[in-house]
Scaffold this motif. Structure first.
Motif, mmCIF file in Angstrom:
data_model
loop_
_atom_site.group_PDB
_atom_site.id
_atom_site.type_symbol
_atom_site.label_atom_id
_atom_site.label_comp_id
_atom_site.label_asym_id
_atom_site.label_seq_id
_atom_site.Cartn_x
_atom_site.Cartn_y
_atom_site.Cartn_z
ATOM 1 N N LEU A 1 0.854 -1.188 0.000
ATOM 2 C CA LEU A 1 0.000 0.000 0.000
ATOM 3 C C LEU A 1 0.876 1.219 0.000
ATOM 4 O O LEU A 1 1.980 1.202 0.535
ATOM 5 N N ALA A 2 0.338 2.313 -0.578
ATOM 6 C CA ALA A 2 1.050 3.583 -0.543
ATOM 7 C C ALA A 2 0.627 4.358 0.702
ATOM 8 O O ALA A 2 -0.554 4.596 0.918
ATOM 9 N N LEU A 3 1.623 4.695 1.494
ATOM 10 C CA LEU A 3 1.390 5.441 2.733
ATOM 11 C C LEU A 3 1.821 6.878 2.489
ATOM 12 O O LEU A 3 2.936 7.131 2.028
ATOM 13 N N GLY B 1 8.203 9.430 -7.235
ATOM 14 C CA GLY B 1 7.360 9.920 -8.321
ATOM 15 C C GLY B 1 6.763 8.764 -9.099
ATOM 16 O O GLY B 1 6.907 7.599 -8.730
ATOM 17 N N ARG B 2 6.066 9.170 -10.177
ATOM 18 C CA ARG B 2 5.546 8.176 -11.115
ATOM 19 C C ARG B 2 6.629 7.881 -12.119
ATOM 20 O O ARG B 2 7.204 8.816 -12.675
ATOM 21 N N ARG B 3 6.883 6.609 -12.389
ATOM 22 C CA ARG B 3 7.733 6.296 -13.535
ATOM 23 C C ARG B 3 6.816 5.773 -14.633
ATOM 24 O O ARG B 3 6.170 4.731 -14.497
ATOM 25 N N ARG C 1 8.221 13.534 -10.836
ATOM 26 C CA ARG C 1 8.291 13.668 -9.384
ATOM 27 C C ARG C 1 6.941 14.033 -8.779
ATOM 28 O O ARG C 1 6.197 14.811 -9.356
ATOM 29 N N TYR C 2 6.659 13.503 -7.594
ATOM 30 C CA TYR C 2 5.423 13.873 -6.897
ATOM 31 C C TYR C 2 5.546 15.218 -6.203
ATOM 32 O O TYR C 2 4.588 15.971 -6.115
ATOM 33 N N GLY C 3 6.728 15.515 -5.654
ATOM 34 C CA GLY C 3 6.865 16.733 -4.858
ATOM 35 C C GLY C 3 8.055 17.550 -5.291
ATOM 36 O O GLY C 3 8.626 17.351 -6.362
ATOM 37 N N CYS D 1 -1.500 -0.540 -16.170
ATOM 38 C CA CYS D 1 -0.864 -1.327 -15.124
ATOM 39 C C CYS D 1 -0.128 -0.376 -14.201
ATOM 40 O O CYS D 1 0.335 0.694 -14.632
ATOM 41 N N ILE D 2 -0.012 -0.761 -12.932
ATOM 42 C CA ILE D 2 0.861 -0.043 -12.017
ATOM 43 C C ILE D 2 1.724 -1.068 -11.295
ATOM 44 O O ILE D 2 1.391 -2.264 -11.290
ATOM 45 N N ALA D 3 2.832 -0.613 -10.686
ATOM 46 C CA ALA D 3 3.643 -1.513 -9.867
ATOM 47 C C ALA D 3 4.214 -0.733 -8.693
ATOM 48 O O ALA D 3 4.708 0.385 -8.861
ATOM 49 N N VAL E 1 -12.549 4.127 -4.751
ATOM 50 C CA VAL E 1 -11.681 3.494 -5.741
ATOM 51 C C VAL E 1 -10.229 3.827 -5.388
ATOM 52 O O VAL E 1 -9.966 4.817 -4.696
ATOM 53 N N PRO E 2 -9.277 3.002 -5.837
ATOM 54 C CA PRO E 2 -7.925 3.103 -5.285
ATOM 55 C C PRO E 2 -7.001 4.144 -5.905
ATOM 56 O O PRO E 2 -5.864 4.271 -5.475
ATOM 57 N N PHE E 3 -7.476 4.925 -6.857
ATOM 58 C CA PHE E 3 -6.539 5.627 -7.734
ATOM 59 C C PHE E 3 -5.817 6.832 -7.132
ATOM 60 O O PHE E 3 -4.955 7.410 -7.775
ATOM 61 N N HIS E 4 -6.154 7.210 -5.934
ATOM 62 C CA HIS E 4 -5.342 8.224 -5.258
ATOM 63 C C HIS E 4 -4.500 7.590 -4.152
ATOM 64 O O HIS E 4 -3.748 8.283 -3.455
ATOM 65 N N GLY E 5 -4.651 6.269 -3.967
ATOM 66 C CA GLY E 5 -3.906 5.617 -2.893
ATOM 67 C C GLY E 5 -4.236 6.213 -1.539
ATOM 68 O O GLY E 5 -3.362 6.410 -0.696
ATOM 69 N N GLN E 6 -5.521 6.493 -1.290
ATOM 70 C CA GLN E 6 -5.878 7.199 -0.050
ATOM 71 C C GLN E 6 -6.877 6.452 0.838
ATOM 72 O O GLN E 6 -7.273 6.975 1.886
ATOM 73 N N ASP F 1 -11.323 10.906 -10.253
ATOM 74 C CA ASP F 1 -10.592 11.770 -11.206
ATOM 75 C C ASP F 1 -9.220 11.200 -11.526
ATOM 76 O O ASP F 1 -8.740 11.275 -12.651
ATOM 77 N N ASN F 2 -8.555 10.703 -10.492
ATOM 78 C CA ASN F 2 -7.156 10.308 -10.673
ATOM 79 C C ASN F 2 -7.002 9.068 -11.555
ATOM 80 O O ASN F 2 -5.917 8.817 -12.073
ATOM 81 N N TYR F 3 -8.069 8.293 -11.733
ATOM 82 C CA TYR F 3 -7.972 7.150 -12.648
ATOM 83 C C TYR F 3 -7.764 7.661 -14.071
ATOM 84 O O TYR F 3 -6.877 7.194 -14.796
HETATM 85 N N1 8R5 Z 1 -5.474 -0.406 -4.651
HETATM 86 C C1 8R5 Z 1 -1.711 4.430 -5.235
HETATM 87 C C2 8R5 Z 1 -1.469 6.464 -6.115
HETATM 88 C C3 8R5 Z 1 -1.495 7.656 -6.999
HETATM 89 C C4 8R5 Z 1 -0.428 7.512 -8.043
HETATM 90 C C5 8R5 Z 1 -0.294 8.671 -8.992
HETATM 91 C C6 8R5 Z 1 -2.790 4.707 -7.344
HETATM 92 C C7 8R5 Z 1 -4.141 -1.693 -6.096
HETATM 93 C C8 8R5 Z 1 -6.366 -2.391 -5.575
HETATM 94 CL CL1 8R5 Z 1 -4.127 2.738 -8.534
HETATM 95 C C9 8R5 Z 1 -3.218 3.403 -7.251
HETATM 96 C C10 8R5 Z 1 -2.034 5.222 -6.329
HETATM 97 O O1 8R5 Z 1 -1.188 9.502 -9.085
HETATM 98 O O2 8R5 Z 1 0.767 8.719 -9.630
HETATM 99 N N2 8R5 Z 1 -0.829 6.433 -4.954
HETATM 100 O O3 8R5 Z 1 -0.962 5.204 -4.402
HETATM 101 C C11 8R5 Z 1 -2.126 3.123 -5.118
HETATM 102 C C12 8R5 Z 1 -2.904 2.604 -6.138
HETATM 103 O O4 8R5 Z 1 -3.400 1.344 -6.178
HETATM 104 C C13 8R5 Z 1 -3.272 0.417 -5.080
HETATM 105 C C14 8R5 Z 1 -1.910 -0.175 -4.951
HETATM 106 C C15 8R5 Z 1 -4.325 -0.603 -5.292
HETATM 107 C C16 8R5 Z 1 -6.496 -1.294 -4.781
HETATM 108 C C17 8R5 Z 1 -5.180 -2.599 -6.228
#
Ligand code: 8R5
Ligand code: FAD
Length: 474
Positions: free
Chosen positions: A54-56, A82-84, A96-98, A240-242, A331-336, A383-385
């Motif tokens: 998880l992103a903290l 940051g995002r790669r 970079r994020y910040g 995809c994300i990693a 939804v997960p797209f802000h990691g919040q 929005d972030n998706y």
């Molecule tokens: N949650 C995240 C971000 C924002 C990244 C950015 C996005 C996976 C199921 Cl999709 C996602 C972010 O704007 O550049 N920060 O942290 C975590 C994210 O997905 C998590 C790992 C996830 C639910 C599968």
């Protein structure tokens, strides 16, 4: 001296939010009992051993700080600066994020985080009963029914004051709904997700590696890609994300529509190994050699569902309150999701600890303070998706980001990107959303018809920023 009855609190669910809240309440002198459906992960392992991370961000760190746990978590957190972005040809680029490495997010193992929180809760005095699943509640008799997974028996317990931290599929919410309409609405996104894995570099066979990676492996390096980034493969309607794991692997997540949009790929049409293989070879070619088991993972791992949960009411007078995902799954797209849930836990612990009055008033006040903020992060996450999957490689978007950096540097008191407000401050999410809308409007007007920073009228930009209200202290 025995504590008065109102100091007794029962939590349903010892996930991330429940375990943190149990810690905070026990530290404030409450008598805390927690019932958790699953067995103790410190004894039985977590999620069948898969590494999920998880992103903290700042809000999450703050919750850990208040509980005195930053020193326990910091050593297992991997910095993501940051995002790669991975383009279709396999070239990558870091956004970079910040401003610098003081503004980053952190990848943490969910299992380790949960275990640390469970130990902290018990150390603070909370009692956690594992393998106990809430089934139903007798509201008139103030009793709850638990199914004991160890002996298969069903037992009744006194309910008292109940806090629901049992996640998106909350059983407490369902029991509350049976007696009062909570105004529940579930908005399905129509996209799902699948988790895959990039193993540590040392476990990848040489044959699959590029010459550069083979050398890195020979040097003993741990990761097959940049460990200090959140990797994104943006592909329009999907991505995809990693995220890195401390031991050298990455957890990869594919986000994809359930059914085709404009004949594009979808989970419903990726129904054979050949179809999955062709899809990955075309869209994620640079990742395929790093994921030797992706076809098996794809077949074996479940497809996760994505939805936003809205409730009009989070509590039944002073008897029960929902928080975390049970009240507002997003939804997960802000990691919040967790970050927001930790903010809930801190706010509720403070309210309960300072209040001398009616629990119903405390619960109402909690909802009044938190609901506008959970609604705001729910909207920003949606929005972030679009931003992640479709905008991060768009020239106009990149120009807006570039301008945003310049404005933030020139006007630190007045300009802070919305992503930064959400991720690096504890200013309310609702503020981030309205401020973000004003700033986006300003950026859109300034970049309209422009191709590069040099063409933008900086005097006009300065004037527009000066017209914004100064940022609150943060
Ligand atoms: N949650 C995240 C971000 C924002 C990244 C950015 C996005 C996976 C199921 Cl999709 C996602 C972010 O704007 O550049 N920060 O942290 C975590 C994210 O997905 C998590 C790992 C996830 C639910 C599968
Ligand atoms: P949960 O963590 O789901 O905990 C609920 C607990 O209640 C569980 O332990 C469950 O076993 C228990 N329970 C359920 N039903 C019962 C019952 N009937 N009786 C007793 N116990 C019960 N958020 C972020 O901030 N950043 C991220 O990067 C991020 N990534 C994520 C990645 C994935 C794959 C997923 C699925 C989510 C992610 N989230 C992230 C969201 C985050 O996981 C949630 O917001 C957070 O876990 C919510 O905490 P919670 O305690 O409310 O619920």
């Amino acid at each position: 001296m025995p504590l008065p009855a109102s100091r007794d609190i029962t939590l349903i669910g010892a996930g991330l939010v429940g375990a943190l809240l149990a810690t905070l309440l026990a530290q404030r002198g409450f008598r805390v009992t927690v019932f958790e459906r699953r067995p103790d992960p410190r004894v039985h392992g977590f999620l069948g051993g898969r590494s999920i991370n998880l992103a903290l961000a700042e809000r999450g760190w703050h919750g850990l700080r208040v509980a005195g746990l930053t020193d326990a978590i910091a050593p297992i957190a991997v910095m993501m600066r940051g995002r790669r972005i991975h383009d279709a040809a396999g070239n990558t680029q870091l956004q970079r994020y910040g401003r610098d490495d003081s503004e980053v997010i952190w990848s943490v193992s969910r299992g380790q985080l949960n275990c640390t929180l469970l130990t902290a809760a018990q150390k603070a005095g909370a009692t956690i009963h594992f393998g106990q699943r809430l089934e139903q509640i007798d509201w008139t008799g103030s009793r709850l029914q638990l199914h004991d997974d160890r002996d298969g028996c069903v037992r009744w317990h006194d309910a008292g004051v109940l806090l629901g931290t049992d996640g998106a599929g909350s059983a407490l919410r369902q029991a509350m709904q049976a007696t009062t309409d909570l105004g529940e609405r579930l908005d399905s996104l129509g996209h799902g997700y699948k988790e895959l894995e990039i193993p540590p570099l040392q476990q990848l066979p040489d044959a699959a590696l590029t010459p550069a990676l083979r050398e890195a492996k020979a040097r003993g390096e741990g990761f097959a890609m940049d460990p200090n980034a959140l990797h994104i493969w943006p592909r329009g309607n999907y991505m995809c994300i990693a995220l890195p794991n401390a031991e050298g692997s990455f957890t990869v997540t594919l986000f994809l529509p359930g059914t085709p949009i404009n004949d594009g790929p979808a989970f419903s049409t990726l129904d054979t190994r050949e179809a999955v293989q062709a899809f990955f070879a075309r869209d994620f070619a640079d990742a395929v050699p790093l994921m030797p088991d992706y076809l098996d993972d794809f077949t074996r791992n479940p497809t996760g569902l994505l939805a936003t949960l809205y409730l009009e009411r989070w509590h039944l007078d002073g008897r029960a309150l929902l928080l975390g995902d049970a009240a507002h799954a997003i939804v997960p797209f802000h990691g919040q999701g967790m970050n927001c849930g930790f903010e809930d836990a801190v706010e509720l612990a403070d309210l309960l600890a300072t209040d001398r009055g009616d629990t119903a008033d405390v619960f109402a006040e909690f909802q009044r303070r938190r609901k506008p903020n959970s609604d705001a992060i729910a909207a920003m996450a949606l929005d972030n998706y679009v931003e992640m999957r479709d905008r991060v490689d768009d020239p106009e978007y990149l120009l807006m980001r570039e301008l945003e950096r310049v404005l933030a540097a020139r006007h630190p008191q007045r300009y802070l990107p919305r992503y930064s407000i959400v991720t690096f401050t504890r200013l309310p999410y609702a503020f981030a959303r309205t401020r973000g809308e004003q700033q986006a409007q300003l950026l859109r007007e300034l970049v309209r018809g422009k191709a590069s920073l040099g063409e933008i009228d900086l005097a006009a930009a300065d004037a527009a920023v000066a017209a914004l209200a100064p940022l609150p202290a943060h």
